[in-house]
Design a protein around this motif. Sequence first.
Motif, short mmCIF file in Angstrom:
data_model
loop_
_atom_site.label_atom_id
_atom_site.label_comp_id
_atom_site.label_asym_id
_atom_site.label_seq_id
_atom_site.Cartn_x
_atom_site.Cartn_y
_atom_site.Cartn_z
N GLY A 163 0.80 -1.22 0.00
CA GLY A 163 0.00 0.00 0.00
C GLY A 163 0.83 1.27 0.00
N ILE A 164 2.04 1.18 -0.58
CA ILE A 164 2.89 2.37 -0.65
C ILE A 164 2.29 3.33 -1.69
CG2 ILE A 164 5.26 3.20 -1.05
CD1 ILE A 164 5.25 1.21 1.18
N SER A 165 2.22 4.60 -1.34
CA SER A 165 1.53 5.57 -2.20
C SER A 165 2.46 6.08 -3.31
CB SER A 165 1.03 6.74 -1.37
OG SER A 165 2.09 7.40 -0.72
N ILE A 166 2.58 5.27 -4.35
CA ILE A 166 3.52 5.55 -5.43
C ILE A 166 2.79 6.05 -6.67
CG2 ILE A 166 5.08 4.41 -7.07
CD1 ILE A 166 5.66 2.45 -4.62
N ASP A 167 3.42 7.00 -7.33
CA ASP A 167 2.92 7.44 -8.63
C ASP A 167 3.45 6.46 -9.67
OD1 ASP A 167 2.44 8.54 -11.08
OD2 ASP A 167 3.13 10.55 -10.56
N TRP A 168 2.64 5.44 -9.97
CA TRP A 168 3.11 4.37 -10.86
C TRP A 168 3.26 4.81 -12.30
CZ3 TRP A 168 5.56 0.41 -9.07
CH2 TRP A 168 5.27 -0.06 -7.78
N SER A 169 2.68 5.96 -12.64
CA SER A 169 2.80 6.41 -14.04
C SER A 169 4.24 6.80 -14.37
CB SER A 169 1.88 7.60 -14.28
OG SER A 169 2.38 8.76 -13.63
N ARG A 170 5.09 6.92 -13.33
CA ARG A 170 6.47 7.36 -13.56
C ARG A 170 7.49 6.23 -13.38
NH1 ARG A 170 6.97 13.16 -12.95
NH2 ARG A 170 4.91 14.06 -12.61
N GLU A 171 6.99 5.01 -13.29
CA GLU A 171 7.88 3.88 -13.04
C GLU A 171 8.95 3.75 -14.13
OE1 GLU A 171 6.03 0.08 -13.56
OE2 GLU A 171 7.12 -0.81 -11.89
N ILE A 172 10.19 3.50 -13.71
CA ILE A 172 11.28 3.31 -14.67
C ILE A 172 12.15 2.13 -14.24
CG2 ILE A 172 11.46 5.71 -15.43
CD1 ILE A 172 13.68 6.12 -13.39
N SER A 173 12.94 1.65 -15.19
CA SER A 173 13.92 0.62 -14.85
C SER A 173 15.18 0.87 -15.66
CB SER A 173 13.36 -0.77 -15.12
OG SER A 173 14.33 -1.72 -14.69
N PRO A 202 16.15 -0.02 -22.73
CA PRO A 202 16.82 0.89 -23.68
C PRO A 202 16.30 2.31 -23.55
CG PRO A 202 16.15 -1.14 -24.77
CD PRO A 202 15.56 -1.19 -23.40
N GLU A 203 15.03 2.47 -23.21
CA GLU A 203 14.46 3.82 -23.06
C GLU A 203 15.18 4.58 -21.94
OE1 GLU A 203 12.15 1.02 -22.70
OE2 GLU A 203 12.32 1.04 -24.89
N TYR A 204 15.65 3.82 -20.93
CA TYR A 204 16.38 4.47 -19.84
C TYR A 204 17.86 4.59 -20.18
CZ TYR A 204 18.17 5.65 -15.20
OH TYR A 204 18.79 6.28 -14.15
N TYR A 205 18.51 3.48 -20.55
CA TYR A 205 19.97 3.55 -20.67
C TYR A 205 20.42 4.34 -21.89
CZ TYR A 205 20.27 -0.90 -23.51
OH TYR A 205 20.17 -1.90 -24.44
N ARG A 206 19.49 4.58 -22.80
CA ARG A 206 19.78 5.53 -23.87
C ARG A 206 20.27 6.84 -23.27
NH1 ARG A 206 15.17 8.32 -27.73
NH2 ARG A 206 16.61 9.81 -28.68
N TRP A 207 19.61 7.26 -22.21
CA TRP A 207 19.95 8.56 -21.60
C TRP A 207 21.15 8.44 -20.67
CZ3 TRP A 207 18.23 11.94 -24.64
CH2 TRP A 207 17.00 11.75 -25.29
N THR A 208 21.38 7.25 -20.12
CA THR A 208 22.62 7.03 -19.37
C THR A 208 23.80 7.23 -20.32
OG1 THR A 208 21.42 5.37 -18.06
CG2 THR A 208 23.81 5.42 -17.83
N GLN A 209 23.65 6.67 -21.52
CA GLN A 209 24.71 6.81 -22.54
C GLN A 209 24.83 8.27 -22.99
OE1 GLN A 209 23.15 3.93 -25.32
NE2 GLN A 209 24.37 2.26 -24.47
N TRP A 210 23.70 8.91 -23.11
CA TRP A 210 23.68 10.32 -23.52
C TRP A 210 24.46 11.17 -22.51
CZ3 TRP A 210 21.80 15.01 -21.66
CH2 TRP A 210 21.54 16.01 -22.60
N ILE A 211 24.25 10.90 -21.23
CA ILE A 211 24.97 11.65 -20.20
C ILE A 211 26.47 11.32 -20.25
CG2 ILE A 211 25.28 11.93 -17.69
CD1 ILE A 211 22.21 11.46 -17.46
#
Length: 835
Positions: A121-131, A135-144
């Motif tokens: 019952g943790i009050s999380i905004d699930w619309s922002r979940e990331i991992s 590739p959608e995430y690590y694309r930006w790790t690479q970009w940085i």
Amino acid sequence: MSSYDPHAIERRWQQVWESERTWEVANPGRHGFEGSKPKSYVLEMLPYPSGEPHMGHLKCYSIGDAIAHFRRRHGFEVLHPMGYDAFGLPAENNAIKTGEHPRAATESSIEVFRRQFRQWGISIDWSREISSHTPEYYRWTQWIFLRLFEKGLAYRAEAPVQWCPVDATVLANEQVIDGRCERCGTPVESRKLEQWFFRITDYADRLLEGFDMLESWPEHVLTMQRNWIGRSEGAEVVFSCEQLGIDFPVFTTRPDTLFGATFFVLAPEHPEIERLVAAADAEEAVRDYVNQAMRESTEERAAEERPKTGVALGRTVTNPVNGEQIPMFVSDYVLMEYGTGAIMAVPAHDQRDYEFAKAFDLPIRQVVEPPAGEVPEDAAYVEHTEGERLVNSGPFTGMPATEAIREIIAWLEREGKGKAAVSYRLRDWLVSRQRYWGAPIPIVYCEACGMVPVPDDQLPVELPEIEEYAPKGRSPLAGAEDWVATECPNCGGSARRETDTMDTFVDSSWYFLRYLDPRNEDEPWDRAVADHWMPVDQYIGGVEHAILHLMYARFFVKALADMGLLGVQEPFVNLFAQGMITRDGAKMSKSKGNVVSPADYFERYGADSARTYICFMGPPEKGGDWSDEGVEGVHRFLSRLWRLGEEVAERTEDRPRNEERGTRNELSGHARTLLAKAHWAIDKVTRDFRRGFQFNTAIAAVMELVNEIYRLKDGLYGDAEGGPCVRLATATAASLIFPFAPHLGAEVYDRLAGERVWETPWPEADPALLSSETITLVVQVNGKLRDRIEAEVDAPEEELIRLARGSEKVQRHLDGKEVVKEVVVPGKLVNLVVR
RNA sequence: GCCGGAGUGGAGGAACGGCAGACUCGAUUGAUUCAAAAUCAAUUGCCCGAAAGGGCGUGUGGGUUCGAAUCCCACCUCCGGCACCA
């Protein structure tokens, strides 16, 4: 009578929150968020998904959730997101053992985490979940990475690195514990390899200065970071070997001891050693010594009580202050990684140099004299206190040591033989890993153009599928021939990809920024959105990340701010470091067989009981030992509150209405006592939240309130003003327990007040109810408690003394003695001092 | 060795210059029950005492204060971090 059924209650409210998307917040300027509320970014460290969540996760997210709820009900727009730090060694080692793809293992674990977080019952905004593994995430790790590369903050260099022979990968300094690999415990070896680094040392001073911008960080975390950076002020002094024409700069924090330098020592890795001994008598002996030092593990070399060893080089250098020729040595007590890899040895004033001088029968010359003239025997005089003066120091003799430091540096600068300098313990961050399960480093090597960054529009460089995960001294990615062979983005010629991946700490150094704008496909985040939400107002996590993760994230934010991508200098203005949960006094581990998992307790008692217990165990910043009886106790308390709610709903008719709130002061007797207790609890819980999240005492206050309601309720039910008071007090208990036990809080509050507790403002204590007309006057004789007397709250001092002296119990202790002093603390206490 | 943090009942802990031990666990007793569980009520720092009451108590020793678990000094123990960092 029915009984408390946590599973039914929890499921019901979870469905409401899920279907109404209660905890989602929009970004400014997009979908209707007017920005009328102040923002608050509440963040817990993201989990590493391996297996299922453990008690440490439960504690972290229970604390963070309580804070998030508390802030929401204080009118804040609270951002409270969740994600997964999904790259890393455990999933890969599992793959090597079982052949299961790391992605499959990680994703099934993420599924378990996700499900459990919902069950908690943790009050999380699930619309922002990331991992971080998508590739959608690590694309930006690479970009940085590429941005850091452009700024010269990411570079490739050959360097002696710490190598774990079992994991077959390079480790960051921070991942080497007592000379052993943090993960598998194998002694680490030293190797020379081409590696990628981030230039965090450029930010050493700013990482220190940044502490001033923080609001509330635990003192011990600041100290640990400060020690890790290890800033030392001193001087760089050049010693020359005129014979060969080589200059050897050294770093020293004690330029005042320069006249005491009687020999000179190089680290075995020092690059000039070859030249110094080439074709000299010492060549063979030196080479043997250096080879042996290189073979030894870091652990062996750093072993305590290790006698000083070394070999004379048969060369000398000139001491710049007095022109003396002093002999040179190589010894493994000098480290290549710190300072310049060479030292001037002052045996009279440095313990290590002293030991070396004793072992090699070298002169020891005292140059600093303590104020009292006492020098230790059999040890170096290393104090650095007021009143010290220089001796045997040429023109500086007789000068106070602190002044001599300044004067000698000035002299060195005038003579061009040295300068003021600062040295750091902190090293550059080694980020490349010869492993599969990480974000590929977006660089290609072209025969014609050399090292070429992958252009932004070709990101992400996706992780290829491979057969063999086990590293064999090179990255497993090197085996993916089709992937490695590529085209140079520059000239179109044939090129090969970098096969190393990035340390997972890179992924977690910026995740809190991606939450802000997680679906942005054009950039890692929108600057305006980041300006709105940053910095994180409250960060929560384990002390085990006090150094690494927090320092890396701080470095990233400063570097990104320098590029104009962020408007803040510090990511986390408030940090709460939770203590570790143990079991039977020991860290939980599979090998000890003392692991208890949160899931076991949800089965038996429900999420609310486990969450509340973990906050009740003790101060959350301290560790705590998990006790089954303890959870049961909290479960009993929650059951008691639930039953009370049921009974009160049946036995009292009215909901507490607003107009009743105005009549409190006319209440009398038990009704007033009960309401006063409710307001005391409101005040106590609120203060405990503000006073560093003292949840254990906050929950205890709600327990006290519930106990008081049980004591008084039966006498109040039939009463016209008493009934509503019982109802109000019970609803208040539900409202106050809500941040810890959100389902039960919502349930009981809904039943009694007909409102959604999370939509109602946090209650405010009525000052009129916090004070009463009478006080309990404590009477002491000679500081010892002798009586307690009821007194008017505003009784004058004389009246209090009269009351105190009038007490029969007090009289007994005054008998035949003279009262020499009367101490009165108004509203509290009288102390009669007798002789 | 250096730098942090902490020592309070049988256990977790509370109080952080003014009533030591809130709250919870555990234990004991009673009510309820055919019985058990659950629940409700009561007791629970140690010593002396039938009681009233008294004495002693916050790691150890000293100090400041009318008054110290709390502040200061010295020491002991435990936990955490760093450690041949010049």
